[in-house]
Scaffold this active site. Sequence first.
Site, PDB file in Angstrom:
ATOM      1  CB  SER A   1       9.460  -2.756   8.040  1.00 36.66           C
ATOM      2  OG  SER A   1       9.112  -4.098   8.160  1.00 36.66           O
TER       3      SER A   1
ATOM      4  N   GLY B   1       0.802  -1.226   0.000  1.00 39.52           N
ATOM      5  CA  GLY B   1       0.000   0.000   0.000  1.00 39.52           C
ATOM      6  C   GLY B   1       0.831   1.271   0.000  1.00 39.52           C
TER       7      GLY B   1
ATOM      8  CD  GLU C   1      10.377  -7.168   7.377  1.00 36.48           C
ATOM      9  OE1 GLU C   1      10.940  -8.200   7.018  1.00 36.48           O
ATOM     10  OE2 GLU C   1      10.943  -6.061   7.454  1.00 36.48           O
TER      11      GLU C   1
END
Lengths: 759, 165, 289
Positions: free
Chosen positions: A520, A481, A715
Site C-alpha cells: 500500500s 490506479g 489491503e
Amino acid sequence: MTDGIAKVGRSVPRVDGRVKVAGAAQFVGDMVVPGMVHGKVLRSPVPHALIKNIDSSQAEALPGVIAVLTGQDVLDIDAYYGHSIKDRPLVAIDTVRFVGEPVAAVAAEDLVTAHEALSLIDVQYEELPTVATLDEALAEDAIQLHEAASLRAGLFHGLGELKPEGNVCYHHAFERGDVSAVFDEANVVVEGEYTFPAVYQYAMEPHTVIAQHDMDSVTVWATCQHPFLVRAELADLFGLVASNVRVIVPYLGGGFGSKSYTKMEPITVALARKAGRPVRIANRVDEAMVTTRRHNMKCWMRTAASADGSLLGREVRLWLDTGAYADNGPRVVATAADAAPGPYRWQGVKVDAWGIYTNTPPAGSYRAFGAAHLTWIGESQVDEIARHAGLDRVEMRSKNLLRPGEEVRPGGKPLDADLISDIEKLARTLDWDEPKTEGVGRGLGVGLLAAGAHPVSSAIVRLEADGVATLSVSTTEMGQGARTVFSQLVAQELGLPMEQVKVLGGDTQVTPYDRSTGASRSTTLAGTAVQHAAQDVREQLLSAATQALDVPLQALSLHDGAVWHGDEMLSYPELFRRYFGLAGGELIGQGRVQPESGQGSYAEGPVFWEVCIGGAEVEVDRDTGRIRVRKLASVADVGQAINPMLVEAQEMGGTMQGLGNALFEEMLFSDGQLLNSTLLDYHVPSMEDMPDAFFSVLAENEDGPGPFGAKGVGEGSLAGVPAAIVNALGDLGIHVDELPLTPERVWRAMQAGEKEKSA
Amino acid sequence: MSDERPRMPLSLRVNGQSIEAVIEPRTMLLDFLRDGLGLTGAKRSCDVQVCGACTVLLDGMPVSACCTLAYEARDRSVLTIEGMLQNGTLHPLQEAFLEHTAVQCGFCTSGMVLATKSLLDANVALSREEIKHYLSGNLCRCTGYWNILEAVESALKSNQESASG
Amino acid sequence: MMLGVFEIHEPQTVNEASALLAEHGEAATVYAGGTELLLLMKEGLVHYPHLINIKTIPDLDQISPDNDALRIGPLVTHWQLEHHKLVQEQASLLAEVASMIANVRVRAVGTLGGNLCFAEPHSDPATLLLAWEATLDLTSANGRRELAIDEFILDMLTTAREHDEILTGITLPLLPPHSGGGYEKFATHERPSATVAAIVQRHNGMTSEARIAVGSVGAVPVRMPEAEAILRDEMPDDAAFEAAADAVSQAVDPIDDLYGSIEYKRNIARVLTIRALTTAAERAAGNKQ
C-alpha cells in the site's frame, strides 16, 4: 471552466481507462520481441527427491527445439536467489523440494514444439522422505529441507540477522510487560487454536516474462511489481552490472503480491542465455499456483481481560508455512507478528512467530499478509470477551482501542489513525444499533497492518514546450490506479489539465528508482516523490514567469496550463518561448523519498499503520451451513483520498478478495501434491457471490504521511472482512477456528455447538 | 517439425472482415486470434473456460476462445474487443464501463465487455439477479464486481431506452 | 495445456459417422460441443487422432413434439433448452436446469447429448432426466436401440454406448396432469457437490407417483426407490418428505472428495431432497393440465 484548479480529491476518470476498455492495453503476453521463441518449464512431479540424471538428448533432437536448460547449464554462475534468503536455485540443480519446482526448460520455435519436447526429457529421481505439512516439518525427527549453513542472506531482507535452524527459516518475537502475571491475575481468559489455509492470489494474468540475454547485458519484459529489486537479483545471479540489466514493465493484469520480488525472471533469462534468442515463458494458472501462494498457518492465541471487558494481555504463537523456499516468508512472519496484538493497549503481550520450510510450493506475498492471517483470530477473542462482559461489541472496542499517538508494538511507529471514529462510521453504515431480524448475525473486525515497506522512491517530471508534463516513475500500474493518482498530483501542482500529463511505464533504464509497488505504499511514497518532482518544476515555472512578466513571485498563480497574474495570463508554451528564446526547451523536476534516519524500514516500524476494518451482516442456512452475506462494509482510513472513486473501487475489490479468503479459497494438498490446481476446483468469487449490499466508507482525517495527508489503502479491507464474517457467525452462536468457512465447516461447527448445548 | 501436421483451410469473418487462413485442426480460436491475427484483446487466464477472460462472440454468442477450436469459426462471424471500436469511437457499453470505474487492471475487461454485449444484443429486460447469473462466468479479481454491475445495468437501460425510443 | 495432433472428420449421416468410428476404432471419438472433450485433451488425459464431428449431420439439433413426448436431438445445446419455446412451455424444469449449467459460454456450445455421453458424475441433465425417465436412442450402422438413462450411464465417465454408436435422440415424456418437478443444486465449485431431481404426481391430494434421483455425490446419478415408495399414496407433507429424505441420505453412496465428506454429502442429499420434493409437490398442486 474550473479545470486546472483542484485535481486532488476529485474522482477523475482513470487515465488508462480508454485503452483498457478498448482491449488495447499491452500486457507482457501481448508483446512480441523480434526473434523471440517460446519457453516451457518442466516441473517436478514429486515433492522431495534427488535428481540422479536428466537426459534431454531426445528433446534437443526434436526439430524446432532451440535449447534445453537444466541445472547443469547454470553451474558457471551462483544460481541461487531469494531476496530474503538465497535458498533457491533458478532451476533445480541436484534436489527438488516441491511438486512443481522447475527441473528443466525448453525453448522452441513454437509453443507446441516446446510442449512436446517436455515429454521427451527423461528425469530420474531418487525420492526422499517429505515434510509436507507444518506438523511434519516441526516434528522432532523431521528431515531438514535445507542445510542451515548453506543459507545465505538475500539482498533485501531488511530484518536484522537471519538465523535459520532446522526447518525454521525465520523466527520473530517480541514481548512487553509480565505476561504470565497478567494472565494469572485476569478474570477472563479466552484461548484457542486456529488454522488459516494456503490461498492463491489469482492475478488473472499469470506470470509472464520475455528475456533477452546479450554479451554483457540482459533485458526482460516482466510481469513484476518491483522492477528494481528484480534487476538487482538478476544482476547478482548472472554476474552483471545492475545498470546493464533492464527491466521493463507494461500494464500488469493484477498483482496482489503474486508478482512481488523475483519469480519467473531468472529461469527465463537463463533459458534465453542458453538459447541465444529472446524467450518468452508464460505460466499457466496451475503453474502460477505453484510459483507463489499465501502462507497457510496454525496459531495458538490467548487473550486476558478483566470482568468489565478491559483487555489486559495477549500471548500468541504462530507458525507460517513458507513452503520449500523462503520467498517473502520472513517478512510475512514479521508482519504477522506485528498484527498479532491487534490495535489494543496491553499490560502484557508476547508474540512468537515462525516461518517453516515444508515440501510445498513457496509462499510469499498476498495482499494484507499477516493482518489477513491474524485479525480474525484476535477479533474473535475480543468478541468472546465482550460477550463475557456483557458489552456491546462496538463499545467493547471503543473502550480498548488504541488512541492516536499510542504505541502499537515495542519500538515501532505509534498509531497514526483514529480507530474509534472509524468503527463508529462502520457501525452507522451497518445500522449496528437497529434491531436484527431472526437468524441475522452482525460482526466487525479491526486490525492494523504494518505498511509502506522501505521508503525509497524517486520521480522525474519533465515539462516540455508543448505544455505537456511527462512523469517518469517506476511504480507498476496493476489496476490500483497509480498512474491516475500520480497524474492528478502533477496536474494539481502544475495547474495542468489532466490530458496534459503523461505517465511512463516502468523501465529501469529510463524511469528512476522505486523500491517496490506493494504494501500500500505507492500513493504515500512514490506519490510524495511525484509531488516533490512536480513542485520542483512548479518553482522553476514560477521563477521563469517572474522574469518573463517582471512581477513578484507571490503575485502569480498556475492553472489551466498557464501562469496567471491577475487577469493576465501566459500559456506555458508562450512562457517557454519567452524564457528559452525558441519553441523548445524543457523544465525538469526531481523528487525523492528516503528514510528519515538510520536503517529506515522495519527497525523503525512501518511508514504508516494501515487500518483494517470490515463489517458484515450474514445469514446462515442451518441445513447446509452455507453463509449468505447480506451486507459487507469496509472503512478505508485513507488520510486524504486523491481520487475517492478509485479508493472505493480498490477497497471493494479488496473486500471481495476478503470474502473469497473467508468463505471459499483454499489450496488443498495431499503429500505436497496440489489437488485443486484449476479454477474448476478452486473457487474464486464470482458476480453471484457478491453481497446484497456493499459499502466502502472513506475516512479522511488528513493524518497520513503522503501527499495532502494521504496514506495507503487497498489491503486493510481484505484483512477486516474475514474477521467481520467470523464474528457475524459468532453473533449467531456459531464458533469457528478454521478458514475458509465452507458450508461443510460451518455445518460441522453448528453440529458441534448443538452437541455442546445438549451435553 | 511441422510438415506432418495436418492442415485445413479456414474462412471466416473477424470484426466484419473476411479472412482466409490455413490452420491446424487443433488450433484453438484464442491462439488463432492472438498469434495468427495479432488480436490480443482476448486474454488467456484460467484456460478451462471458467474465467471468461478469453470471451469472444461467435455469431453473437459468447464462447471461451481458449477451449473452442478455430475450426468452429469456419464460415461464421467472430467479434473481438477490437471490433467494438467504430471509427475509433468506443461503444456506449465501453463508455459505461469507463464512467462507472468498472475497470482496474483491465485483464478481464475485454471478456466482460463482450459477454455484456451479447446480453445487450438480446435486448431483454433482466433483473439484477439475472444479470449476475449471466455474468457469473466472467471473473474479475480487482473490482469486486459492484462497479461492473452498475455499468452493465446502466448500459442495458440506455440500450433499452434507445431501442424503444 | 496443449492439444495433440488430430484430424476432423465431417460425416453427413449417422451411418457415415458410425462407420468412421468403426474404422478408426480407439483412435477416434465423437466430437460435438467439445466442452468436456477438449478440456481433457488439453490436459493430455486423453488423445484421439480422429475427431468425428457429428455437427455436420443435419437435423440432430432439433426439438420437436412427438405424441406425449418431446423429442430432443443430441446436438441441442443447453442454451437452446433454456430458451426454446416448446421446452419452456412443456418441460419448463428442463429449461430451468439447463440455465444452471456451468456458465453462459459452456451453455452456448455444450450439447445435451454430449453431456449425457460423457457421463461426468456432476452432470445436471443426467440427474434430471433419470428422474424424468427419459429414454435415449443409440444408432449405429447395425441398427437402433433404446435405453433408459440408468441403463445408459454405467459408471463414472462410462456409458453403455458401443464405440460405433451415436446418441441420436432423447425422448422426454411429457409429465401427466397434476405433476410437478423440482431440482436442487448445491455447488461450492464450478461443478455441483450434490443435486436432487424430484418429480411428483398427485391424485386426490395424495402423492400417487414420486420419482427421485440424486446426482453428483457419487460416481453416477441414482434413483431412490425406497424413498419413492415412502411417498407413494401418502400426503405430500413435510413429514413424508422428511421420511423420504432420511431414506435418501441412507441410500446414496457418496464419494469423499474435495466437494465434501461422505457424512456431509448424505446431509446435503437429505436437505436437497426435502426442498426438491416441496417444490415438486407445490407445482403438482398448481398444474391442472
